[in-house]
Motif scaffolding. Sequence first.
Motif, PDB file in Angstrom:
ATOM      1  N   SER A  56      38.605 -14.922  27.253  1.00  0.00           N
ATOM      2  CA  SER A  56      37.248 -14.657  27.725  1.00  0.00           C
ATOM      3  C   SER A  56      36.951 -13.174  27.532  1.00  0.00           C
ATOM      4  O   SER A  56      37.689 -12.319  28.037  1.00  0.00           O
ATOM      5  N   THR A  57      35.896 -12.880  26.799  1.00  0.00           N
ATOM      6  CA  THR A  57      35.545 -11.482  26.520  1.00  0.00           C
ATOM      7  C   THR A  57      34.028 -11.331  26.492  1.00  0.00           C
ATOM      8  O   THR A  57      33.278 -12.316  26.633  1.00  0.00           O
ATOM      9  N   SER A  58      33.579 -10.093  26.285  1.00  0.00           N
ATOM     10  CA  SER A  58      32.143  -9.800  26.229  1.00  0.00           C
ATOM     11  C   SER A  58      31.940  -8.520  25.429  1.00  0.00           C
ATOM     12  O   SER A  58      32.906  -7.947  24.905  1.00  0.00           O
ATOM     13  N   HIS A  60      46.759 -24.948  30.451  1.00  0.00           N
ATOM     14  CA  HIS A  60      45.700 -24.028  29.995  1.00  0.00           C
ATOM     15  C   HIS A  60      46.036 -22.625  30.450  1.00  0.00           C
ATOM     16  O   HIS A  60      46.427 -22.409  31.601  1.00  0.00           O
ATOM     17  N   ILE A  61      45.877 -21.688  29.533  1.00  0.00           N
ATOM     18  CA  ILE A  61      46.119 -20.273  29.813  1.00  0.00           C
ATOM     19  C   ILE A  61      44.818 -19.526  29.512  1.00  0.00           C
ATOM     20  O   ILE A  61      44.324 -19.545  28.378  1.00  0.00           O
ATOM     21  N   ILE A  62      44.273 -18.891  30.517  1.00  0.00           N
ATOM     22  CA  ILE A  62      43.004 -18.161  30.353  1.00  0.00           C
ATOM     23  C   ILE A  62      43.302 -16.671  30.468  1.00  0.00           C
ATOM     24  O   ILE A  62      43.852 -16.219  31.480  1.00  0.00           O
ATOM     25  N   GLN A  65      43.965 -12.979  18.095  1.00  0.00           N
ATOM     26  CA  GLN A  65      44.779 -13.556  17.034  1.00  0.00           C
ATOM     27  C   GLN A  65      45.736 -14.621  17.575  1.00  0.00           C
ATOM     28  O   GLN A  65      46.251 -15.442  16.799  1.00  0.00           O
ATOM     29  N   LEU A  66      45.987 -14.633  18.905  1.00  0.00           N
ATOM     30  CA  LEU A  66      47.008 -15.504  19.494  1.00  0.00           C
ATOM     31  C   LEU A  66      46.428 -16.670  20.275  1.00  0.00           C
ATOM     32  O   LEU A  66      47.181 -17.485  20.804  1.00  0.00           O
ATOM     33  N   VAL A  67      45.102 -16.755  20.396  1.00  0.00           N
ATOM     34  CA  VAL A  67      44.492 -17.757  21.273  1.00  0.00           C
ATOM     35  C   VAL A  67      43.943 -18.910  20.450  1.00  0.00           C
ATOM     36  O   VAL A  67      43.803 -18.829  19.217  1.00  0.00           O
ATOM     37  N   ASP A  68      43.614 -19.994  21.175  1.00  0.00           N
ATOM     38  CA  ASP A  68      43.049 -21.182  20.531  1.00  0.00           C
ATOM     39  C   ASP A  68      41.521 -21.190  20.587  1.00  0.00           C
ATOM     40  O   ASP A  68      40.872 -21.827  19.750  1.00  0.00           O
ATOM     41  N   ALA A  69      40.960 -20.540  21.592  1.00  0.00           N
ATOM     42  CA  ALA A  69      39.498 -20.534  21.742  1.00  0.00           C
ATOM     43  C   ALA A  69      39.073 -19.191  22.313  1.00  0.00           C
ATOM     44  O   ALA A  69      39.793 -18.578  23.119  1.00  0.00           O
ATOM     45  N   VAL A  70      37.908 -18.757  21.883  1.00  0.00           N
ATOM     46  CA  VAL A  70      37.335 -17.489  22.351  1.00  0.00           C
ATOM     47  C   VAL A  70      35.962 -17.772  22.939  1.00  0.00           C
ATOM     48  O   VAL A  70      35.090 -18.346  22.263  1.00  0.00           O
ATOM     49  N   ILE A  71      35.834 -17.419  24.207  1.00  0.00           N
ATOM     50  CA  ILE A  71      34.526 -17.550  24.871  1.00  0.00           C
ATOM     51  C   ILE A  71      33.916 -16.154  24.969  1.00  0.00           C
ATOM     52  O   ILE A  71      34.535 -15.236  25.524  1.00  0.00           O
TER      53      ILE A  71
END
Length: 707
Positions: free
Chosen positions: A517-519, A624-626, A643-649
Amino acid sequence: MKQQQVFAQSTLQDRDTDDEIDLSSLLRTLWRGKPWIALCGLIALLLGGYYAYGLAVPVYTAKAAIALESRQEQVMDIESVVTGLGGDQSTINTEVEVLRSRGLIEDLVMDMDLLEDPEFNTLLQPAPSFSIGQVVDFVRSLVSEPQETRRITERAILDSTINQVLDSISASNLRQSFVFEITVTTQDPDKSAAMANRLAELYIQDQISVKFEKTEQATTWLSERVSGLQIELETAQAKLKDFSTNTQLVNAETLAALNRQLKDLRDRRATLIGQAETTEGRLQMLQEARASGPAAFVDVANDPALNQVYRRLQDGSVGAETAFETRAEALIARAELEATRAASQLNAIEASISEVTTRIDNQSEELVILEQLQREVEASRLLYEAFLSRLKETSIQQGIQQADSRMLSRAVVPSTPSAPRKSRVLALSLILGLMVGAGAVLLREMAQNTFRTPEDLEEKTGHSVIGQIPKIPAKHRRNVLEYISQKPNSAAAESVRNLRTSLLLANLDKQPKVIMSTSSVPGEGKTTQSLTLAQNFAGLGAKVLLIEGDIRRRVLDEYFNHDQERGFLSVISGEVPLEKAIVHDETLKADILYGEKSNINAADLFSSNTFADFIKGLREHYDHIIIDTPPVLAVPDARVIGQLVDAVIYTVHWDTTPQRQVLDGLKSLQSVNVRVSGLVLSQIDGNKMKRYGYTDSYGDYSSYYDT
């Protein structure tokens, strides 16, 4: 790579359509802002009503008509002195200006005593308690040196009154006619009609006065001119009389007779010249023959008596020689006498010719002078008679001047005010208010540099919006999870479920396990979103881990009361096992792995293989790892962890984050091949949504949610 192409293509399309006007979008914007437009219209309508019914002073308009007599007949033909007006456009325009001339208006002011009328003489009006002019004078007195108060002269008062009267009067020519219309607008209906009628009367009187003055001036000038011409005529006649008395010239016929006499004398002179030459030649021949001898003399003389004496001389008669000499002398003497007489006659003729020529020259000059004097007398007589006749005509014209215009219709007293037109003022006020409201709405829309709708966010970025999180009504961050837990059917809780559903259904074959989760910038709600999403996943019975990836600016302590000094940095370094670093929160129903402050650069830490192995190991223990990461534009941590995650919100603060920052943040992720799974509009303010006019777009679903 495909996502980058889509984003680039959408950016190019946005640039291409920036200069185009989308009429449907424009209408939608105006429709959304209809409450503000209606409010502006209502305010303008109230202001217009207050002006029309309260502030505006009613004024009354009266009109008088004047007809131009462009072809009136004159009693006498005197166009050069007093001419009527023509009917061309320049004359009509001139008369319109005459009606509004300061001289005529001054006559109106003095005639109707308008100097005593406060409507036109502003000095008679009570001083207002406040005016812009007073403020300007006060400021001017502060910034400039004090000056002596200017004394207001009577002429200045009169000029000011004339200006005010001019402002209330207009004159115009009706098209395709010789009719002038005088319009007067004042605060008194009787005064408007009286001023219009009186101005028309003064205009007609002015025409007569102008003609009378012109006639009087012409009469005076003609009288002076006639007197002068009379003196000139008498002087010319006296000169002619004196010259005729002193000249010897009888008449022109006598001069002609002298010319004929001169011609005869010149003819006689030619004859006498021949005779003189003949006698002189004979005398010379006789003298030459006398010297040559008797025989030659006898041949030349050809005299019978001399021939007899010569024969006697040849015969030798006594006394013949003396007789021959005597006869020869007599012949020579007679030739000399004839030559002398011919010369005398020629001289006499020459003298006569000279005398006659002199007489002719003298009398020719006198005749020229005489004729010139006669012409001067005749010319003076003609001028004198012409001016005398014109003087008589002008004297007669003085009593019969007529105006070039006549009153066509008198002004009547108006029964109703001409202004303010209340209905028109209200209509214009309403229209102006609506225009101002529409302009304000459009300006506000043009000035908007944030995202308010998911459609706008998707259109500008090229990414799908998978969640819309409303603003959670919690006073403190510690109360956020409590609010979600206590109100599972609230709009915020439902929006988190929708986000979870969109995230899980994005890829049915492989559901995301590690979610970042980023912005773009801090304060967009990504941490709150990470917490609520973790709580929601845990509510499904999944084993969830929340990692505080922002080790520079740790904020999880503001949401929880855990006293945990160790974090994932201690786990990575092997100082503590994972079980001792993890904190399980009952409200969150998930595990929390706090961050720790370190002297090691965060980006270098996240780029290490140790961190990658750490995330890989976590995948085996959790469903799930957030990971709550720092903002993309602030530090490069999110681009490394991505680079290491499955999904980017990617979270965007509703109506707060500038569009440029969102686009730059997405571009920075795409530059390192980090694919954004979806965008989330966070902290949506429902009240502002209604004020912006987006209620129709979202609908009213309040009956489905807990308040």
